[in-house]
Design a protein around this motif. Structure first.
Motif, short mmCIF file in Angstrom:
data_model
loop_
_atom_site.label_atom_id
_atom_site.label_comp_id
_atom_site.label_asym_id
_atom_site.label_seq_id
_atom_site.Cartn_x
_atom_site.Cartn_y
_atom_site.Cartn_z
N LEU A 43 4.13 -50.81 49.17
CA LEU A 43 3.17 -49.87 48.60
C LEU A 43 2.84 -50.21 47.27
N GLY A 44 3.89 -50.12 46.66
CA GLY A 44 4.16 -50.00 44.98
C GLY A 44 3.60 -51.37 44.69
N THR A 45 3.82 -52.28 45.24
CA THR A 45 3.49 -54.03 44.72
C THR A 45 2.01 -53.91 44.38
N THR A 46 1.14 -53.61 45.53
CA THR A 46 -0.14 -53.62 45.38
C THR A 46 -0.75 -52.08 44.65
N GLY A 47 0.17 -51.23 44.40
CA GLY A 47 -0.24 -50.07 43.80
C GLY A 47 -0.43 -50.32 42.41
N ILE A 48 0.49 -51.28 41.77
CA ILE A 48 0.01 -51.65 40.43
C ILE A 48 -1.07 -52.39 39.96
N ILE A 49 -1.59 -53.26 41.11
CA ILE A 49 -2.66 -53.97 40.97
C ILE A 49 -3.66 -53.07 40.95
N GLY A 50 -3.91 -52.21 41.83
CA GLY A 50 -4.96 -51.10 42.01
C GLY A 50 -5.20 -50.35 40.94
N GLY A 51 -3.80 -49.64 40.37
CA GLY A 51 -3.79 -49.05 39.15
C GLY A 51 -4.63 -49.63 37.88
N VAL A 52 -4.20 -50.95 37.64
CA VAL A 52 -4.96 -51.77 36.55
C VAL A 52 -6.23 -51.60 36.68
N LEU A 53 -6.92 -52.18 37.82
CA LEU A 53 -8.42 -52.27 38.40
C LEU A 53 -8.93 -50.82 37.91
N GLY A 54 -8.54 -49.96 38.80
CA GLY A 54 -9.17 -48.69 38.64
C GLY A 54 -9.15 -47.98 37.16
N ALA A 55 -8.29 -48.31 36.46
CA ALA A 55 -8.16 -47.90 34.89
C ALA A 55 -9.30 -48.68 34.02
N VAL A 56 -9.46 -50.00 34.47
CA VAL A 56 -10.54 -50.80 33.73
C VAL A 56 -11.78 -50.22 33.92
N ILE A 57 -12.12 -49.79 35.24
CA ILE A 57 -13.57 -49.39 35.65
C ILE A 57 -13.48 -47.87 35.10
N SER A 58 -12.29 -46.92 35.07
CA SER A 58 -12.60 -45.77 34.45
C SER A 58 -12.88 -45.62 33.12
N SER A 59 -12.45 -46.62 32.32
CA SER A 59 -12.65 -46.96 30.87
C SER A 59 -13.94 -47.40 30.36
N GLN A 60 -14.74 -47.75 31.50
CA GLN A 60 -16.20 -48.00 31.20
C GLN A 60 -17.24 -47.17 31.84
N SER A 61 -16.68 -46.06 32.44
CA SER A 61 -17.60 -45.06 33.33
C SER A 61 -17.79 -43.90 32.59
N PRO A 62 -18.79 -43.23 32.99
CA PRO A 62 -19.05 -41.73 32.26
C PRO A 62 -18.51 -40.83 32.63
N ALA A 63 -18.07 -39.77 31.95
CA ALA A 63 -17.27 -38.68 32.23
C ALA A 63 -17.68 -37.91 33.52
N ALA A 64 -19.05 -37.57 33.52
CA ALA A 64 -19.73 -36.75 34.48
C ALA A 64 -19.59 -37.06 35.89
N LEU A 65 -19.74 -38.70 35.91
CA LEU A 65 -19.56 -39.45 37.32
C LEU A 65 -18.16 -39.27 37.61
N LEU A 66 -17.16 -39.42 36.54
CA LEU A 66 -15.71 -39.69 37.08
C LEU A 66 -15.22 -38.27 37.50
N SER A 67 -15.69 -37.20 36.80
CA SER A 67 -15.32 -35.81 37.06
C SER A 67 -15.87 -35.21 38.56
N PHE A 68 -17.06 -35.98 38.71
CA PHE A 68 -17.61 -35.34 40.24
C PHE A 68 -16.63 -36.25 41.47
N ILE A 69 -16.46 -37.66 41.13
CA ILE A 69 -15.77 -38.47 41.93
C ILE A 69 -14.53 -37.80 42.32
N PHE A 70 -13.57 -37.40 40.98
CA PHE A 70 -12.54 -36.68 41.22
C PHE A 70 -12.50 -35.50 41.99
N GLY A 71 -13.36 -34.68 41.77
CA GLY A 71 -13.54 -33.37 42.76
C GLY A 71 -13.85 -33.78 44.29
N ILE A 72 -14.66 -34.64 44.28
CA ILE A 72 -14.86 -35.01 45.90
C ILE A 72 -13.84 -35.65 46.50
#
Length: 275
Positions: free
Chosen positions: A87-116
């Motif tokens: 699980l952790g092997t691809t978890g690292i890859i997914g973590g990198v991709l998710g952080a890259v997208i988050s670094s370019q996304s608006p806070a309001a959208l991320l906060s709402f996704i977080f809550g959902i």
């Protein structure tokens, strides 16, 4: 905001996070992210920057906290080492991709996704029937690789350890006994958080408007305050997890998620409730 109050809130949050991490197999990001976000915005930090700092610092705290909790669960035979590594092997890859997208996304959208995501996970856990499982599961490696990537992606995107996704997946879909789902999830979090931490440091290295003592989007002051109490409390949570009945564990987990979800989605503010 007074500095002493600021530090005290972080210390108390770390205490609660550590206990929840050991008890429920979650990284604690669903608690740390909102607290840090509200503290930073109260200090006048831009909301977009505040949320990314909260995500990055949350993952930084989650890493040693998960290490402490996973060791405690492993000593009690509640970590399935093989599945956790896969699980952790691809978890690292997914973590990198998710952080890259988050670094370019608006806070309001991320906060709402977080809550959902938090609300959906809570409702899933409440509605699902947890079968009494007394034997370890056996699944092909491909299924672990897929779910590991999904958990890692959510970790990097939203600054959570991924346990809020992984615990119900392991227990409901993959038929892990609940305590082994919690223990294995805690071990998975170690891998998932690594990819996100490295990515947030590099994507934030040239960012402007960061709070003092930041390395990229990771804030060292908040990290020390949160980790200093969360790491020892994770071991206390592990002991409690092996004493509390399984059904109570599920409802504690779900109730916490519902509150955090509504808070991040702004529901209490919309209803003008002081929560």
């Amino acid at each position: 905001m007074d500095l002493i109050v600021y530090i005290l809130i972080l210390l108390l949050t770390g205490t609660f996070v550590g206990f929840a991490s050991g008890l429920l197999g979650i990284g604690g990001g669903f608690i740390m992210v909102p607290v840090q976000f509200f503290l930073l915005t109260a200090l006048g930090i831009d909301p977009d920057t505040s949320l990314r700092v909260a995500f990055a610092t949350s993952l930084m705290v989650i890493l040693p906290t998960a290490l402490s909790g996973a060791l405690g669960h492993w000593r009690r035979g509640a970590v399935l080492t093989g599945p956790a590594i896969i699980l952790g092997t691809t978890g690292i890859i997914g973590g990198v991709l998710g952080a890259v997208i988050s670094s370019q996304s608006p806070a309001a959208l991320l906060s709402f996704i977080f809550g959902i995501l938090a609300l959906g996970s809570a409702l899933w856990m409440i509605a699902s029937r947890y079968p009494e499982i007394d034997k370890d599961p056996s699944h092909p490696k491909q299924s672990y690789l897929f779910w590991g990537f999904l958990g890692g992606f959510s970790s990097g995107l939203l600054g959570i350890g991924g346990g809020v996704v992984m615990v119900p997946l392991l227990n409901i879909l993959l038929k892990f006994p609940i305590r082994k789902a919690i223990g294995t999830s805690t071990a998975f979090i170690i891998f998932a958080s690594l990819g996100g931490i490295v990515t947030y440091i590099f994507t934030g290295i040239n960012a402007t408007g960061l709070p003092p003592y930041s390395v990229g989007y990771v804030n060292l002051l908040q990290f020390v305050a949160l980790a200093g109490t969360s790491i020892p409390m994770a071991r206390v949570g592990v002991k409690a997890a092996h004493k509390i009945p399984e059904k109570k564990l599920k409802y504690i987990f779900a109730a916490l998620l519902v509150y955090i979800a509504l808070k991040m989605m702004g529901v209490f503010q919309w209803l003008n409730l002081p929560l």
